[in-house]
Every structure is written in structure tokens, then in C-alpha cells.
Design an enzyme around this catalytic site. Structure first.
Site, PDB file in Angstrom:
ATOM      1  N   SER A  44       8.499  48.325  20.418  1.00 57.73           N
ATOM      2  CA  SER A  44       8.482  47.542  21.657  1.00 57.73           C
ATOM      3  C   SER A  44       9.483  46.393  21.663  1.00 57.73           C
ATOM      4  O   SER A  44       9.795  45.861  22.722  1.00 57.73           O
ATOM      5  CB  SER A  44       7.082  46.983  21.912  1.00 57.73           C
ATOM      6  N   LYS A  94       5.895  39.597  20.532  1.00 54.92           N
ATOM      7  CA  LYS A  94       6.698  39.773  21.745  1.00 54.92           C
ATOM      8  C   LYS A  94       7.576  38.547  21.928  1.00 54.92           C
ATOM      9  O   LYS A  94       7.480  37.565  21.199  1.00 54.92           O
ATOM     10  CB  LYS A  94       5.810  39.939  22.992  1.00 54.92           C
TER      11      LYS A  94
END
EC number: 3.4.21.89
Length: 398
Positions: free
Chosen positions: A52, A169
Site C-alpha cells: 500500500s 500510511k
């Protein structure tokens, strides 16, 4: 009796020497305590398990994450087995006891979270988990097939904040920011924020000819059949960074390069806040204002889908609908003032990331630390003699 004689004899008597076993035991206890203090309050190692964050962080990157930068979080579940997060490695049982829970506290830090920081945090939707499907979001599973079906098939457990799964993230928005996205381009407070050089998204590339030497794209850093897939005879789907696609655009046999995003009116029910009145998708959503400590929001049918979970779950209030209004902890009110700061986190691999677009805000009490640098990188798909990515060792994270 000569008491001084006996006292002197007692003082000069040889002390009993520790056995080797006792010395080893004391050394192990000291090492465990020291390592635990370092891990909780200073620095901790993490591994990247998914793609990701490509191309910033790769599967198999081993990171050091600082607890000092944002201030170390005091353990909220203090009774836990050292070095295990939420599950014991062999038995598969809980590695903590949630009978004792401390309220959220954090030591003073060196800095606040800033936009574009790479942050490790506890998964906000991880308060409830289906043990046999821990890699899936429990709430998304419930929305897909229903709560009763999930509870009849899986073992359901609840986890305290600091024992929820760790995610990594990039912080796209900080407390108070107004976020939106249009055709894959994020805007913060009304200003477009193009992806940085490591962010990647899907593009449609159209060629003038079908006779193309794809080795050229491998030299640019693309992986054939993963980053480049055929759409038609002369068109391909590319997954790449802005810098990579600028190189592709300059090739004389390329007709056009366009971003490949969802249509603005193509509603995606799984996108936050899962509100049927908002026809949003992963490439087109907003505006959303990120809650800030001390900010008061008016409660109505428009705002409640966005902030209901923050008010009820993250900040621990009893929230009830009452006629045309709301009750918070039994008191009728038409507004709410937030107690914590919140953040908006997204993966750099925009079309292959489970992030705030699907589960919303990250509360400050879920923040673990700031990713500092890669201390080791290991490619599981590499050859026997080429598994270690030497160029990534001790590489900083930007």
C-alpha cells in the site's frame, strides 16, 4: 559476650556467590526490562507486509519507528507479554490482559504530526476482529453479508486501542483541514496537492504501434504483468509514479497518457462514511473537515454520518437518536465539541491501499510513532544471492 567481635566476624564473612543459573536469570530479566522500555518509549522495529505504500516503502522493508518524535504513548493496556503485540506467537492466544485499562496519556514530543509524515498507528476499525479473517476489515465484512452471518462463521473478539493492528500510511491531512479528492487528485483546504515523486496511481497509456519493446519500461522501474497490463491492442494500464509517467509521456511511440480513475458519479458503497446520500468513490469524495480538539460541530443529518463513530466509539460517548435531534450521554444537544485531534491517512499506492478513504479519521490516541528509516530490506521474490536490497539499507523515509 563480645558483641563487637561477632559483628566484625559477620561483616567480614564471605558472601554467598551467585550460581550460573541465577546470573543468567538476572541478566535475562534485565535485558527484557531494558528492551521493553526502549520499545515502549523510544524506538521500535516494524515490517512492511503489504504494497500500500509503494513506491515509498516496499514489502519486506524493515523500519525503525520513533516513539520520541510525537511523544511516547503511555501503555493503555499495561499487563501484556513482552515483545508480543496482541497474539502469542505459538499458542495463538491473547498476549495481554484487558482487565486493567489506563486512560490515554502521551509524553511530550519533539514535534506535531505534519502533512506528508509517514506514520504508524493502530487500525481504527480494529476494535472488533474476526480472528479467522484478521486481514479483512470486520465492519466491511458486516456491510457485505450482515452481522449475523459473520458472527456465525467467525470467532469475534474486541481489542483495546493499543492492541489493534499496526498500520503505516502517509498523513495527508491534519486536524482542522478540509479534505477532498477529484479524479484522483487530493485537495487540502482548497489547494490541489499532487502526489509526490513516490506516490503512484493507474494510468492509461496509448501507443502508436503494437510493436513495443517492454524492456525499456523495465529499465524505468516498472514490473511487467504487475505494473503494466494490456487493455486493448494498443492501450495498456500502467501503475506508476508521476516521474515515471513523465518519462513514458516523452517516448515517441506514445500517443497519450491519462490518469485512470473512477467516474465522479460512480458510487462506491464501501467508501467512508458509507452514506447512501453521498455518491462518493475512492477517487472522488469530499469535502470533509477533519476534527480538531476543541472544534464544535453542528449535529444534523449531513454531519452525523461523518462524525458519529468519532463521537461514539473513539471519544466514548453514548449517542442516541431522539426525534429530530440527538442525545449525548442522555442530554439533548445539537452540537458536539471534540476532545482529541484527528488525522487523515492514505497509502502512496493510491489504488491499492486500505486507508482513511474507507474507514475515516485516525484519532490521536491511535498514533504509535513516526517512521524514521529502513534498516534492512528483503525481497522474498529475489534470487538466492539477491534477496537483500542493499541500496535500501539505512535509507531514510521521506
Amino acid at each position: 559476650m563480645n558483641w563487637k567481635f561477632w559483628q566484625k566476624r559477620n561483616d567480614t564473612a564471605p558472601k554467598k556467590k551467585k550460581t550460573k543459573g541465577k546470573e543468567w536469570f538476572d541478566a535475562i530479566i534485565f535485558a527484557v526490562i531494558a528492551a521493553t522500555v526502549i520499545r515502549v518509549f523510544f524506538i521500535e522495529a516494524y515490517t512492511i507486509p503489504t504494497g500500500s505504500m509503494e513506491k515509498s516503502l516496499l514489502i519486506g522493508d524493515f523500519l525503525f519507528v520513533s516513539k520520541v518524535n510525537y511523544g511516547a504513548r503511555i501503555p493503555m493496556t499495561p499487563v501484556a507479554f513482552p515483545f508480543a503485540h496482541h497474539t502469542m506467537p505459538v499458542t495463538g492466544t491473547k498476549a495481554y490482559w484487558d482487565g486493567v485499562q489506563w486512560k490515554y496519556r502521551r509524553l511530550p514530543g519533539m514535534q506535531d504530526i505534519k502533512r506528508n509524515d509517514v506514520v504508524v498507528f493502530n487500525f481504527p476499525d480494529g476494535d472488533t476482529v474476526a480472528l479467522e479473517a484478521q486481514d479483512r476489515d470486520y465492519y466491511e465484512m458486516v456491510r457485505s453479508v450482515g452481522r449475523e452471518a459473520i458472527r456465525s462463521q467467525y470467532t469475534i473478539v474486541s481489542r483495546p486501542v493499543d492492541k489493534r493492528e499496526n498500520y503505516i500510511k502517509r498523513c495527508i491531512g491534519i486536524s482542522g483541514d478540509i479534505m477532498s479528492m477529484s479524479n484522483g487528485l487530493v485537495s487540502v483546504n482548497g489547494k490541489a496537492e499532487p502526489m509526490k515523486r513516490t506516490g503512484q496511481i493507474d494510468y492509461t497509456v496509448k501507443f502508436k504501434t503494437s510493436d513495443v519493446n517492454f524492456q525499456l519500461f523495465e529499465d524505468m522501474g516498472f514490473i511487467i504483468e504487475r505494473d503494466i497490463m494490456a487493455i486493448s491492442q494498443d492501450s495498456y494500464n500502467f501503475i506508476g509514479t508521476p516521474d515515471q509517467m513523465e518519462q513514458v509521456r516523452k517516448l515517441d511511440f506514445v500517443t497519450s497518457v491519462t490518469t485512470r480513475t473512477a467516474a465522479p458519479d460512480a458510487a462506491e458503497p464501501s467508501v467512508f462514511p458509507q452514506d447512501p446520500n453521498r455518491k462518493w468513490n475512492a477517487d472522488n469524495w469530499g469535502p470533509i473537515q477533519i476534527p480538531k480538539k476543541g472544534w464544535t460541530v453542528k449535529l444534523d443529518s449531513n454531519s452525523m454520518p461523518l462524525y458519529k463513530r468519532a463521537i461514539e466509539v473513539y471519544e466514548g460517548n453514548k449517542l442516541e437518536k431522539s426525534g429530530s435531534g440527538w442525545l449525548i450521554n442522555g442530554l439533548k444537544t445539537d452540537s458536539y465539541t471534540f476532545k482529541m485531534n484527528y488525522f487523515w491517512m492514505m497509502g502512496d499506492n493510491r489504488h491499492n491501499s486500505l486507508d482513511s478513504r474507507y474507514w475515516g479519521f485516525v484519532p490521536e490516541d491511535h498514533v504509535v510513532g513516526k517512521a524514521l528509516f529502513i534498516w534492512m530490506s528483503y525481497d522474498t521474490n529475489g534470487s538466492f544471492f539477491n534477496k537483500i536490497r542493499w541500496s535500501r539499507i539505512f535509507r531514510g523515509i521521506h
